[in-house]
Design a protein around this motif. Structure first.
Motif, PDB file in Angstrom:
ATOM      1  N   ASP A 221     -19.478  22.041  24.716  1.00  0.00           N
ATOM      2  CA  ASP A 221     -20.108  20.760  24.373  1.00  0.00           C
ATOM      3  C   ASP A 221     -21.512  20.913  23.810  1.00  0.00           C
ATOM      4  O   ASP A 221     -22.202  19.920  23.566  1.00  0.00           O
ATOM      5  CB  ASP A 221     -20.156  19.850  25.608  1.00  0.00           C
ATOM      6  CG  ASP A 221     -18.766  19.422  26.060  1.00  0.00           C
ATOM      7  OD1 ASP A 221     -17.823  19.547  25.250  1.00  0.00           O
ATOM      8  OD2 ASP A 221     -18.613  18.971  27.214  1.00  0.00           O
ATOM      9  N   GLY A 222     -21.944  22.161  23.610  1.00  0.00           N
ATOM     10  CA  GLY A 222     -23.231  22.401  22.969  1.00  0.00           C
ATOM     11  C   GLY A 222     -24.433  22.249  23.872  1.00  0.00           C
ATOM     12  O   GLY A 222     -25.549  22.006  23.390  1.00  0.00           O
ATOM     13  N   PHE A 223     -24.239  22.418  25.184  1.00  0.00           N
ATOM     14  CA  PHE A 223     -25.363  22.375  26.118  1.00  0.00           C
ATOM     15  C   PHE A 223     -25.723  23.810  26.482  1.00  0.00           C
ATOM     16  O   PHE A 223     -24.913  24.529  27.072  1.00  0.00           O
ATOM     17  CB  PHE A 223     -25.005  21.574  27.372  1.00  0.00           C
ATOM     18  CG  PHE A 223     -24.939  20.097  27.136  1.00  0.00           C
ATOM     19  CD1 PHE A 223     -26.046  19.287  27.388  1.00  0.00           C
ATOM     20  CD2 PHE A 223     -23.786  19.508  26.651  1.00  0.00           C
ATOM     21  CE1 PHE A 223     -25.986  17.925  27.159  1.00  0.00           C
ATOM     22  CE2 PHE A 223     -23.714  18.138  26.429  1.00  0.00           C
ATOM     23  CZ  PHE A 223     -24.820  17.346  26.671  1.00  0.00           C
ATOM     24  N   PRO A 224     -26.942  24.251  26.133  1.00  0.00           N
ATOM     25  CA  PRO A 224     -27.310  25.644  26.397  1.00  0.00           C
ATOM     26  C   PRO A 224     -27.366  25.951  27.890  1.00  0.00           C
ATOM     27  O   PRO A 224     -27.771  25.120  28.696  1.00  0.00           O
ATOM     28  CB  PRO A 224     -28.702  25.764  25.759  1.00  0.00           C
ATOM     29  CG  PRO A 224     -29.231  24.364  25.725  1.00  0.00           C
ATOM     30  CD  PRO A 224     -28.042  23.478  25.552  1.00  0.00           C
ATOM     31  N   VAL A 225     -26.936  27.157  28.240  1.00  0.00           N
ATOM     32  CA  VAL A 225     -26.991  27.618  29.627  1.00  0.00           C
ATOM     33  C   VAL A 225     -28.274  28.414  29.803  1.00  0.00           C
ATOM     34  O   VAL A 225     -28.538  29.372  29.066  1.00  0.00           O
ATOM     35  CB  VAL A 225     -25.768  28.498  29.955  1.00  0.00           C
ATOM     36  CG1 VAL A 225     -25.852  29.006  31.383  1.00  0.00           C
ATOM     37  CG2 VAL A 225     -24.483  27.728  29.732  1.00  0.00           C
TER      38      VAL A 225
END
Length: 309
Positions: A221-225
């Motif tokens: 979903d394009g959320f950086p870790v």
């Protein structure tokens, strides 16, 4: 607000804080019923109004009179019913299906939706006049990812709630790394997803499985870790060269994995029920809402034979 943010919870709190707190709170899900059933559910019908209408039935608006009616997912209401709802909001009157007389009601209306109603109005899917009738006091419920300070509080609340429902005596706490991941995760299913995840952990789902799901969802979903905050095994985010070279036929099917996971969870839940009832199988079967025979069969199938196993 988005799906799962807690719109119904807020609606019930508004009811409890209002002068009508001792009156009825009636919920109608406008997305759950087809047009004909939704109309009869909201406005009722007279005897003989249609085949099978053998007696008069009041609608939810009548039942909620002097109380509160909660129209959940009002953005999914068909246009033809939107016109009738507008009439009720304007005049406080409507006619039942098959009826000739107007019925007068005095219900407060709370409506909720996960739609962008401005867009729906532009595209002709939601009546503009109805929108302005409903849009008197507007409450926007932000998604969980925008109120991260609530995550720890809600997690603790759901742990206590599910422990109480499942009668789990053992204390439960998230480990540090998973707790950090809970805070960083974007929760696309919002509060409902948080509640479901806590329940999965309580009934025995593997924390590493959930950690894997979260990290992959964030990547997709394009959320950086944040790898400085959360330890991210390389094999979680990207497959190892050994996994990539493995023959496809050596992989287990999703059907097999689902069956294994189901057996694992069923065994944990049955053991919890047995522990909660002192291993009284009849009481455990009632707690699990299955027959005694079904419980006996499942225990035998899952290898649950006595307290030690």
């Amino acid at each position: 607000g988005e799906t799962g943010t807690g719109k119904e919870v807020v609606a019930r709190l508004l009811h409890l804080a209002s002068p009508r707190r001792n009156r009825k709170f009636i919920k109608v899900n406008c997305a759950a019923l087809p047009l004909t059933l939704l109309e009869s559910e909201l406005f009722g019908y007279e005897k003989g109004a249609f085949t099978g209408a053998e007696r008069f039935k009041p609608g939810k608006f009548e039942i909620a009179s002097d109380g509160v009616i909660f129209l959940d997912e009002v953005g999914d209401m068909p246009l033809v019913l939107q016109a009738k709802l507008l009439q009720v909001l304007q005049s406080g009157e409507f006619s039942r299906l098959g009826g000739t007389k107007d019925v007068k009601v005095n219900a407060w209306v709370i409506a909720a939706t996960n739609h962008n109603l401005d867009k729906d109005m532009r595209e002709g899917r939601f009546r503009e006049d109805l929108f302005y009738r409903l849009n008197i006091i507007r409450i926007e419920i932000p998604p969980l990812r925008e109120r991260k300070e609530d995550i720890a509080l809600l997690t603790d609340y759901f742990i206590q709630k599910h422990r109480r429902v499942l009668r789990i005596k053992e204390r439960f706490k998230l480990d540090g790394d998973l707790s950090k991941l809970f805070h960083e995760y974007h929760w696309p299913g919002n509060v409902r997803e948080l509640s479901s995840t806590v329940l999965r952990l309580l009934v025995g789902d593997d924390p590493d499985t959930i950690r894997l799901e979260f990290l992959r969802n964030m990547e997709a979903d394009g959320f950086p870790v944040d790898k400085n905050t959360i330890s991210v095994p390389r094999e979680i985010v990207e497959p190892s060269s050994e996994e990539e070279s493995r023959a496809p036929e050596s992989l287990r099917s999703l059907k097999d994995l689902k069956a294994q996971a189901t057996r694992h969870i069923e065994a944990r839940v049955i053991r919890h029920a047995l522990e909660a009832t002192g291993w009284n199988k009849r009481k455990a079967s009632r707690l699990l809402k299955i027959s005694y025979k079904a419980l006996f069969y499942k225990m035998k199938d899952l290898g649950i034979e006595n307290r030690q196993q």
